[in-house]
Scaffold this active site. Sequence first.
Site, short mmCIF file in Angstrom:
data_model
loop_
_atom_site.label_atom_id
_atom_site.label_comp_id
_atom_site.label_asym_id
_atom_site.label_seq_id
_atom_site.Cartn_x
_atom_site.Cartn_y
_atom_site.Cartn_z
N ASN A 106 -0.29 -2.22 11.91
CA ASN A 106 0.95 -2.61 11.23
C ASN A 106 2.03 -2.88 12.27
O ASN A 106 2.23 -2.09 13.19
CB ASN A 106 1.43 -1.50 10.30
CG ASN A 106 0.70 -1.47 8.98
OD1 ASN A 106 -0.53 -1.44 8.96
ND2 ASN A 106 1.44 -1.48 7.90
N GLY B 63 0.81 -1.21 0.00
CA GLY B 63 0.00 0.00 0.00
C GLY B 63 0.84 1.27 0.00
O GLY B 63 2.07 1.23 -0.11
N ASP C 258 -2.22 -5.82 -0.90
CA ASP C 258 -1.87 -7.23 -0.71
C ASP C 258 -2.45 -7.81 0.58
O ASP C 258 -2.82 -8.99 0.61
CB ASP C 258 -0.35 -7.45 -0.77
CG ASP C 258 0.45 -6.51 0.12
OD1 ASP C 258 -0.14 -5.80 0.96
OD2 ASP C 258 1.69 -6.47 -0.04
N THR C 259 -2.58 -6.99 1.62
CA THR C 259 -3.16 -7.52 2.85
C THR C 259 -4.64 -7.83 2.67
O THR C 259 -5.15 -8.79 3.26
CB THR C 259 -2.97 -6.53 4.01
OG1 THR C 259 -1.61 -6.12 4.07
CG2 THR C 259 -3.36 -7.17 5.33
#
Length: 499
Positions: free
Chosen positions: A305, A82, A241-242
Amino acid sequence: MSDKAFLAIDMGASSGRHVVGLFDGRRVKLEEVYRFQNGPVEVGNRLYWDVLGQWTHIRNGLYAAGSRVNTTVASVGVDTWGVDFGLLDRNDELLGNPYHYRDHRTDGMMEKAFQIVPREEIFRQTGLQFMQLNTLYQLLAMKFAGSPLLEIADRLLMMPDLFHWMLTGEKCNEFTDATTTQFFNPVERRWATELLERFGLPTHILGPIVQPGTVLGPLRPSVAAETGLTQTQVVLPGTHDTASAVMAVPAREPCEDWPNWCYISLGTWALMGVEVKQPVITEKSLALNFTNEGGVGGTIRLLKNITGLWLVQECRRIWNQGGRSWDWEDLNRLTAESPGLVSFINPDHPMFLAPTDMPEAIREFTRRTGQSVPSTEGAVLRCALDSIAMKFRHVLGMCEELIGRRIEVIHIVGGGTKNRLLCQAAADACGRPVLAGPVEATALGNIMMQAVAAGEVGSISEAREIIRQSFPLDEYSPQNTAAWDEAFPRFLQILEADV
């Protein structure tokens, strides 16, 4: 029924891969057809992405997929990390190489931002955790530096949006990646244009928000002819991607307002959180610096995160530059031979964002905090892994506080599941069973979103059932929890240390 082929282009911060998913209606099989190294390029003391090199690899991988799969590739989709982006001018010319999120131009930028708009107001409008690498602070860095690029930019495309434009010519901003910018309103599901205006940043560069599962159309004719994929459509997965990795979490319980499971998408970063239906934007989530990012199916990923295997990756890089030739098995052996719970670091301390020498940075942190300084490579690795596992425990408690119920099981997905020592440490530190797998969660979530879009799979919950049937999971039961319980207060003191 003949297999349907879907292609995921899964680009991580350190490597990229093209993975074909063959779906027979009951199970899905994965085949990696192309892999390439990825990472920052330093030029003039700045860190960039080599976007044209990445585009070359994307095309090479498309050709490899068309050559190796004995059936039509129905669709392809791209997911990436991101926050990073490219800018196009009004003639669709790419304005320079996109910056890498670890570039130091955003140092001190959050503090400057808070002088213009209070921290609480930014969070109220965006629900995003505060990290200096967020897109908002990257744009502010350009503004304060007087960058001419902002003056001539016509469209901002996040990295996966940029590659989808290269593939199709269609410009749009996909929902899940847009939510990582810190100028997206997750409650109203739109750009937080008022916030950008208060910072004096342009809003005309933002495009329409589109959802995962959207069919963008066929490949550009030149790309189709070059790769042989003349019948392939381009479909948006969860492009962050997460978001794709969480799509592939093989949880049995469907998403409720407050689920009893959490996930860790484990790779260079570790993204830990829960899947909920609505954003949680409260004083508590602000205080805990949690984030509300978009998920597939309109869900919200309430998460935090955590610096993940970046610590280990950088140690390996430095040691191998110095003449070693250690692979991951060597590192695992060194770690296993070293005693645990001796020293800790704060994995998310700025010292570890982009140090020139990660092993020395870890030693220096322990030295400054009055702990036993790791004297061997194995001790450095054990310190890093124990600290990551303890951070999992810390964030688990925050998740439970925010949703008001106990989390019974932790799902770990992604490449980090190969690190069995860390998976076991997570179970031990958290006192919860850990279900690890699938390894290729991001590519798999990308593929299954395409299968849902094609009508081959009926829903996200059905996709997760197919994933459970297709891939074995490794289960880790908590062990030696008393030692971790005893060491946890010491870790919390390290988190609060003034380093």
